[in-house]
Design a protein around this motif. Structure first.
Motif, PDB file in Angstrom:
ATOM      1  N   LEU A 203      38.235  73.211 144.100  1.00  0.00           N
ATOM      2  CA  LEU A 203      38.917  73.483 145.359  1.00  0.00           C
ATOM      3  C   LEU A 203      38.633  72.364 146.359  1.00  0.00           C
ATOM      4  N   ASP A 204      39.657  71.850 146.972  1.00  0.00           N
ATOM      5  CA  ASP A 204      39.495  70.717 147.877  1.00  0.00           C
ATOM      6  C   ASP A 204      38.587  71.045 149.072  1.00  0.00           C
ATOM      7  N   ARG A 205      37.952  70.001 149.570  1.00  0.00           N
ATOM      8  CA  ARG A 205      37.017  70.145 150.680  1.00  0.00           C
ATOM      9  C   ARG A 205      37.653  70.744 151.935  1.00  0.00           C
ATOM     10  N   SER A 206      38.953  70.573 152.089  1.00  0.00           N
ATOM     11  CA  SER A 206      39.605  71.116 153.289  1.00  0.00           C
ATOM     12  C   SER A 206      39.443  72.641 153.367  1.00  0.00           C
ATOM     13  N   PHE A 207      39.412  73.313 152.228  1.00  0.00           N
ATOM     14  CA  PHE A 207      39.207  74.768 152.227  1.00  0.00           C
ATOM     15  C   PHE A 207      37.792  75.103 152.689  1.00  0.00           C
ATOM     16  N   THR A 208      36.831  74.338 152.171  1.00  0.00           N
ATOM     17  CA  THR A 208      35.444  74.556 152.564  1.00  0.00           C
ATOM     18  C   THR A 208      35.286  74.360 154.067  1.00  0.00           C
ATOM     19  N   GLN A 209      35.950  73.316 154.591  1.00  0.00           N
ATOM     20  CA  GLN A 209      35.857  73.041 156.024  1.00  0.00           C
ATOM     21  C   GLN A 209      36.379  74.204 156.849  1.00  0.00           C
ATOM     22  N   SER A 210      37.419  74.872 156.345  1.00  0.00           N
ATOM     23  CA  SER A 210      37.985  75.967 157.126  1.00  0.00           C
ATOM     24  C   SER A 210      37.086  77.204 157.097  1.00  0.00           C
ATOM     25  N   MET A 211      36.046  77.186 156.256  1.00  0.00           N
ATOM     26  CA  MET A 211      35.076  78.291 156.230  1.00  0.00           C
ATOM     27  C   MET A 211      33.951  78.044 157.238  1.00  0.00           C
ATOM     28  N   GLN A 212      34.062  76.957 157.995  1.00  0.00           N
ATOM     29  CA  GLN A 212      33.008  76.570 158.925  1.00  0.00           C
ATOM     30  C   GLN A 212      32.925  77.537 160.114  1.00  0.00           C
ATOM     31  N   GLN A 213      34.100  77.884 160.659  1.00  0.00           N
ATOM     32  CA  GLN A 213      34.088  78.792 161.796  1.00  0.00           C
ATOM     33  C   GLN A 213      33.748  80.197 161.313  1.00  0.00           C
ATOM     34  N   PHE A 214      33.143  80.950 162.204  1.00  0.00           N
ATOM     35  CA  PHE A 214      32.902  82.348 161.864  1.00  0.00           C
ATOM     36  C   PHE A 214      33.496  83.239 162.935  1.00  0.00           C
ATOM     37  N   PRO A 215      34.351  84.197 162.645  1.00  0.00           N
ATOM     38  CA  PRO A 215      34.874  84.434 161.299  1.00  0.00           C
ATOM     39  C   PRO A 215      35.883  83.356 160.912  1.00  0.00           C
ATOM     40  N   ALA A 216      35.954  83.075 159.618  1.00  0.00           N
ATOM     41  CA  ALA A 216      36.866  82.042 159.151  1.00  0.00           C
ATOM     42  C   ALA A 216      38.321  82.481 159.363  1.00  0.00           C
ATOM     43  N   ASP A 217      39.187  81.510 159.403  1.00  0.00           N
ATOM     44  CA  ASP A 217      40.622  81.757 159.556  1.00  0.00           C
ATOM     45  C   ASP A 217      41.082  82.748 158.481  1.00  0.00           C
ATOM     46  N   PRO A 218      41.634  83.908 158.916  1.00  0.00           N
ATOM     47  CA  PRO A 218      41.986  84.950 157.933  1.00  0.00           C
ATOM     48  C   PRO A 218      43.014  84.477 156.899  1.00  0.00           C
ATOM     49  N   VAL A 219      43.901  83.576 157.300  1.00  0.00           N
ATOM     50  CA  VAL A 219      44.889  83.073 156.342  1.00  0.00           C
ATOM     51  C   VAL A 219      44.203  82.231 155.266  1.00  0.00           C
ATOM     52  N   ASP A 220      43.276  81.357 155.706  1.00  0.00           N
ATOM     53  CA  ASP A 220      42.539  80.538 154.738  1.00  0.00           C
ATOM     54  C   ASP A 220      41.739  81.418 153.779  1.00  0.00           C
ATOM     55  N   LEU A 221      41.120  82.471 154.347  1.00  0.00           N
ATOM     56  CA  LEU A 221      40.363  83.388 153.487  1.00  0.00           C
ATOM     57  C   LEU A 221      41.266  83.981 152.408  1.00  0.00           C
ATOM     58  N   LYS A 222      42.446  84.411 152.844  1.00  0.00           N
ATOM     59  CA  LYS A 222      43.397  85.006 151.884  1.00  0.00           C
ATOM     60  C   LYS A 222      43.796  83.989 150.816  1.00  0.00           C
ATOM     61  N   ILE A 223      44.043  82.748 151.242  1.00  0.00           N
ATOM     62  CA  ILE A 223      44.479  81.718 150.289  1.00  0.00           C
ATOM     63  C   ILE A 223      43.399  81.480 149.240  1.00  0.00           C
ATOM     64  N   VAL A 224      42.153  81.304 149.714  1.00  0.00           N
ATOM     65  CA  VAL A 224      41.074  81.048 148.765  1.00  0.00           C
ATOM     66  C   VAL A 224      40.885  82.251 147.851  1.00  0.00           C
ATOM     67  N   GLU A 225      40.930  83.443 148.446  1.00  0.00           N
ATOM     68  CA  GLU A 225      40.792  84.663 147.649  1.00  0.00           C
ATOM     69  C   GLU A 225      41.869  84.704 146.554  1.00  0.00           C
ATOM     70  N   GLY A 226      43.088  84.368 146.932  1.00  0.00           N
ATOM     71  CA  GLY A 226      44.198  84.358 145.976  1.00  0.00           C
ATOM     72  C   GLY A 226      44.016  83.333 144.880  1.00  0.00           C
ATOM     73  N   ILE A 227      43.593  82.127 145.267  1.00  0.00           N
ATOM     74  CA  ILE A 227      43.384  81.069 144.266  1.00  0.00           C
ATOM     75  C   ILE A 227      42.294  81.495 143.284  1.00  0.00           C
ATOM     76  N   VAL A 228      41.192  82.042 143.826  1.00  0.00           N
ATOM     77  CA  VAL A 228      40.078  82.433 142.958  1.00  0.00           C
ATOM     78  C   VAL A 228      40.514  83.521 141.991  1.00  0.00           C
ATOM     79  N   SER A 229      41.258  84.496 142.484  1.00  0.00           N
ATOM     80  CA  SER A 229      41.619  85.602 141.584  1.00  0.00           C
ATOM     81  C   SER A 229      42.630  85.132 140.536  1.00  0.00           C
ATOM     82  N   LEU A 230      43.554  84.266 140.948  1.00  0.00           N
ATOM     83  CA  LEU A 230      44.486  83.702 139.966  1.00  0.00           C
ATOM     84  C   LEU A 230      43.727  82.879 138.927  1.00  0.00           C
ATOM     85  N   ALA A 231      42.813  82.014 139.403  1.00  0.00           N
ATOM     86  CA  ALA A 231      42.039  81.163 138.499  1.00  0.00           C
ATOM     87  C   ALA A 231      41.277  82.018 137.491  1.00  0.00           C
ATOM     88  N   HIS A 232      40.580  83.035 137.982  1.00  0.00           N
ATOM     89  CA  HIS A 232      39.790  83.873 137.079  1.00  0.00           C
ATOM     90  C   HIS A 232      40.668  84.619 136.084  1.00  0.00           C
TER      91      HIS A 232
END
Ligand code: C2E
Ligand code: CA
Ligand code: CA
Ligand code: CA
Length: 284
Positions: A203-232
């Motif tokens: 996963l590109d570093r740009s996703f990790t960067q968007s996890m910097q703020q707390f709470p993280a951007d809800p859209v980014d969270l959803k995207i990463v969640e989706g990618i992870v579940s698809l990947a698995h």
């Protein structure tokens, strides 16, 4: 630069000219640099997000230039790709890193082999010697194909036809892992993933960067969640890069990512550092 004819456009922008000379100078110096052994490799650990134990390392090449000091890959890899020197340079990186992995394996025979990740440029993918070179290097060093992961950028495989995928498929059949690097930046068709002989998404570093703020951007969270579940669901493991804080690591672990890499764990460094990290691991 151009011929000595007093080109006024060139003189009008001395800075651009200096940059061009540096690029030109670096480009012409590349072959001799390889012969003189001016390149060296740093290793950055990859850790399991679950328990922080060392999983392996990514090999990152550097150039110790006699005048300019240490140059990062972004300064010279594009030049090497342009001139074709990337093929022998890439082969050198592969051989050195696999050899290094063999040394780690000797020292840590009981804690399971540390894996080695090596970047492949698109030019290496289309070079006919890739499979044979890799096989020979693995045989020479006695390292198992399962301990090697080749990282290919997502953009290099977009729209890839069967001819391009064939060598990767061969390597995957042998047991070498193929990782899709910088994933999420290349607009690839997710359904296309099934067609590619990859077993890991990086996963590109740009996703990790968007996890910097707390709470993280809800859209980014959803995207990463989706990618992870698809990947698995496709049996792919997910690695995240550029983890700089504990908060990012925790967030990405909760989202189900498998392994991570970043300054939070360790910067790229000399191979001895991996020994130390893996030894700490083995004693805890
Ligand atoms: P990459 O494959 O995406 O490698 C990750 C880059 O992120 C590395 O930069 C690494 O030092 C940096 N990095 C690691 N952790 C962090 C972090 O926590 N925060 C930040 N901001 N950065 C982090 P590096 O070493 O400058 O390499 C740049 C690129 O050069 C690599 O990007 C890769 O595309 C290319 N490269 C490096 N070595 C090779 C090689 O042997 N062959 C080829 N073809 N390309 C290489
Ligand atoms: Ca990489
Ligand atoms: Ca990357
Ligand atoms: Ca361990």
């Amino acid at each position: 630069a151009k011929s000595a004819g007093g080109n006024r456009f060139e003189l009008a922008d001395p800075e651009a000219d200096a940059r061009a000379i540096t690029r030109h100078g670096l480009t012409t110096a590349l072959p001799a640099a390889l012969e003189r052994g001016e390149f060296f490799i740093e290793y950055q650990p990859l850790v399991h997000l679950g328990d922080g134990s060392v999983h392996g390392a990514e090999a990152l090449v550097r150039w110790l230039h006699p005048q300019h000091g240490v140059l990062g890959p972004d300064r010279f890899i594009p030049l090497a790709e342009h001139t074709g020197l990337i093929v022998p340079l890439g082969r050198w990186v592969l051989e050195q890193s696999v050899r290094q992995a063999g040394r780690w394996h000797e020292r840590h025979a009981d804690s399971g082999p540390l894996r080695i990740n090596v970047n492949l440029s698109p030019c290496q993918l289309t070079h006919p010697g890739l499979v044979q070179d890799t096989v020979e290097i693995l045989e020479r060093t006695g390292v198992a194909p399962e301990a090697l992961c080749l990282e290919v950028t997502e953009s290099a495989l977009i729209g890839a036809d069967d001819d391009l995928l064939k060598p990767l498929r061969r390597l995957a059949e042998m047991g070498v892992d193929i990782a899709l690097d910088d994933f999420g930046t290349g607009y690839s068709n997710l359904a296309n993933l099934r067609r590619l002989p990859v077993s890991i998404l990086k996963l590109d570093r740009s996703f990790t960067q968007s996890m910097q703020q707390f709470p993280a951007d809800p859209v980014d969270l959803k995207i990463v969640e989706g990618i992870v579940s698809l990947a698995h669901s496709l049996d792919l493991a997910v690695t995240v890069e550029g983890v700089e804080t504990g908060a990012q690591a925790e967030q990405l672990r909760i989202l189900g990512c498998d392994t991570a890499q970043g300054w939070y764990y360790a910067r790229p460094g000399p191979p001895e550092r991996l020994h130390e990290l893996a030894l700490v691991d083995a004693t805890r």
